[in-house]
Motif scaffolding. Structure first.
Motif, short mmCIF file in Angstrom:
data_model
loop_
_atom_site.label_atom_id
_atom_site.label_comp_id
_atom_site.label_asym_id
_atom_site.label_seq_id
_atom_site.Cartn_x
_atom_site.Cartn_y
_atom_site.Cartn_z
N GLN A 64 97.06 41.64 -3.60
CA GLN A 64 98.40 41.87 -4.17
C GLN A 64 98.42 41.60 -5.67
OE1 GLN A 64 101.07 39.43 -1.87
NE2 GLN A 64 101.47 41.06 -0.39
N SER A 65 97.72 40.57 -6.10
CA SER A 65 97.71 40.21 -7.52
C SER A 65 97.00 41.27 -8.37
CB SER A 65 97.04 38.85 -7.70
OG SER A 65 96.99 38.50 -9.05
N VAL A 66 95.94 41.88 -7.81
CA VAL A 66 95.13 42.84 -8.57
C VAL A 66 95.68 44.26 -8.45
CG1 VAL A 66 92.79 43.81 -8.80
CG2 VAL A 66 93.08 41.39 -8.29
N ASP A 67 96.52 44.51 -7.47
CA ASP A 67 97.03 45.85 -7.21
C ASP A 67 97.57 46.51 -8.48
OD1 ASP A 67 97.71 48.06 -5.60
OD2 ASP A 67 99.78 47.36 -5.42
N GLY A 68 97.05 47.69 -8.79
CA GLY A 68 97.48 48.45 -9.95
C GLY A 68 96.74 48.10 -11.24
N LYS A 69 95.92 47.05 -11.22
CA LYS A 69 95.20 46.62 -12.43
C LYS A 69 93.74 47.08 -12.43
CE LYS A 69 97.88 42.36 -12.71
NZ LYS A 69 97.77 40.90 -12.60
N ALA A 70 93.20 47.37 -11.24
CA ALA A 70 91.80 47.79 -11.13
C ALA A 70 91.65 48.66 -9.89
CB ALA A 70 90.87 46.58 -11.05
N GLN A 71 90.66 49.55 -9.93
CA GLN A 71 90.43 50.46 -8.81
C GLN A 71 89.64 49.74 -7.73
OE1 GLN A 71 87.92 53.80 -9.64
NE2 GLN A 71 87.96 54.50 -7.52
N ARG A 72 90.24 49.67 -6.54
CA ARG A 72 89.59 49.04 -5.39
C ARG A 72 88.70 50.06 -4.70
NH1 ARG A 72 92.75 46.56 -0.18
NH2 ARG A 72 90.89 46.24 1.09
N LEU A 73 87.47 49.65 -4.35
CA LEU A 73 86.55 50.52 -3.64
C LEU A 73 86.80 50.47 -2.14
CD1 LEU A 73 85.10 50.05 -6.41
CD2 LEU A 73 82.97 50.29 -5.18
N SER A 74 86.54 51.59 -1.48
CA SER A 74 86.63 51.62 -0.02
C SER A 74 85.39 50.93 0.54
CB SER A 74 86.68 53.06 0.48
OG SER A 74 85.43 53.70 0.27
N LEU A 81 76.89 51.71 -2.10
CA LEU A 81 76.29 51.04 -3.25
C LEU A 81 75.27 49.98 -2.82
CD1 LEU A 81 79.41 50.57 -5.54
CD2 LEU A 81 77.40 51.97 -6.05
N ALA A 82 75.55 49.31 -1.71
CA ALA A 82 74.68 48.24 -1.23
C ALA A 82 73.50 48.76 -0.41
CB ALA A 82 75.48 47.24 -0.40
N GLY A 83 73.59 50.00 0.03
CA GLY A 83 72.50 50.57 0.82
C GLY A 83 72.53 50.20 2.29
N GLY A 84 73.69 49.84 2.80
CA GLY A 84 73.82 49.49 4.22
C GLY A 84 75.16 48.83 4.47
N ASP A 85 75.40 48.48 5.74
CA ASP A 85 76.66 47.87 6.12
C ASP A 85 76.69 46.41 5.68
OD1 ASP A 85 79.03 47.01 7.19
OD2 ASP A 85 78.47 47.32 9.28
N VAL A 86 77.52 46.11 4.70
CA VAL A 86 77.66 44.74 4.18
C VAL A 86 79.08 44.23 4.38
CG1 VAL A 86 75.78 44.94 2.49
CG2 VAL A 86 78.11 45.63 1.85
N SER A 87 79.80 44.82 5.32
CA SER A 87 81.22 44.54 5.48
C SER A 87 81.53 43.09 5.83
CB SER A 87 81.85 45.47 6.52
OG SER A 87 81.21 45.32 7.77
N SER A 88 80.59 42.37 6.43
CA SER A 88 80.88 40.98 6.77
C SER A 88 80.90 40.07 5.54
CB SER A 88 79.88 40.45 7.80
OG SER A 88 78.59 40.37 7.23
N VAL A 89 80.24 40.49 4.47
CA VAL A 89 80.20 39.63 3.27
C VAL A 89 80.77 40.29 2.02
CG1 VAL A 89 78.36 38.10 4.03
CG2 VAL A 89 77.78 40.22 2.87
N LEU A 90 80.63 41.60 1.88
CA LEU A 90 81.22 42.30 0.74
C LEU A 90 82.22 43.32 1.26
CD1 LEU A 90 78.17 43.05 -1.62
CD2 LEU A 90 79.90 41.27 -1.86
N ASN A 91 83.48 42.94 1.24
CA ASN A 91 84.51 43.83 1.77
C ASN A 91 85.70 43.99 0.84
OD1 ASN A 91 86.09 41.51 2.23
ND2 ASN A 91 85.09 41.22 4.20
N LEU A 92 85.56 43.48 -0.38
CA LEU A 92 86.64 43.62 -1.35
C LEU A 92 86.00 43.70 -2.73
CD1 LEU A 92 89.66 43.70 -2.01
CD2 LEU A 92 89.65 41.19 -2.03
N CYS A 93 85.86 44.92 -3.25
CA CYS A 93 85.22 45.13 -4.55
C CYS A 93 86.09 46.05 -5.41
CB CYS A 93 83.83 45.78 -4.38
SG CYS A 93 82.64 44.76 -3.50
#
Length: 182
Positions: A64-74, A81-93
């Motif tokens: 909520q704080s960052v919304d509209g200030k930077a582009q969030r990646l899906s 970018l990571a070359g595999g499923d990293v959803s358990s540790v990288l899920n907000l970039c």
């Protein structure tokens, strides 16, 4: 230097955690979320790891704080970018320059871990993975990663901090400092 009393568990360095703040505002975290060992202060662990009951409201407050200030990646873009499923540790970039501290501080909120006697203030660089033009949330849901609700304050959260473990007096001290100039 601010000191907090060590917790009762003598097998780890720990302290009582009372809550978390985002830009000075207390998050609504259920009572008892940080019971047990409290927060383990562990420079041998990388990330800030929180029970789901604290992780989820913190993650949502950052979004909520960052919304509209930077582009969030899906998640698909992050995995690619990571070359595999990293959803358990990288899920907000986000796509944002990590090299400019002023930009980071204008886009991302300041966090604080509220402890018994002091707050451990965390500017963005203390809870984000910093890549060239990409920053990722370096806070994990312990229920997903470790399999139990545990709080670990890892080394990313302790960047540019002097941490003193005073075993004799049973207290832990935190002091902000610039490691570049140390």
């Amino acid at each position: 230097m601010q000191f907090v009393p060590m917790g009762n568990d003598t097998t780890v360095y720990n302290a009582t955690i009372l809550g978390i703040q985002v830009n000075g505002v207390d998050l609504s975290i259920p009572a008892g979320t940080f019971s047990g060992t409290g927060g383990i202060i562990d420079s041998g662990s990388t990330a800030l790891t929180l029970p789901e009951a604290a992780y989820t409201p913190l993650r949502e407050a950052v979004i909520q704080s960052v919304d509209g200030k930077a582009q969030r990646l899906s998640q698909e873009e992050i995995n690619q970018l990571a070359g595999g499923d990293v959803s358990s540790v990288l899920n907000l970039c986000y796509n944002v320059s990590a090299s400019d501290t002023t930009t980071l501080q204008s886009v991302f909120p300041t966090l604080a871990i509220v402890m018994d006697g002091a707050n451990l203030d965390l500017p963005p660089q203390n809870y984000l993975w910093l890549f060239d033009n990409l920053v990722c949330f370096c806070v994990y849901d312990s229920n997903s990663v470790v399999g139990q609700p545990i709080t670990i304050i890892g080394d990313v959260a302790m960047r540019n901090k002097l941490v003193v473990y005073d075993r004799g007096a049973r207290k832990i001290g935190f002091q902000a400092l610039s490691c570049r100039n140390a």
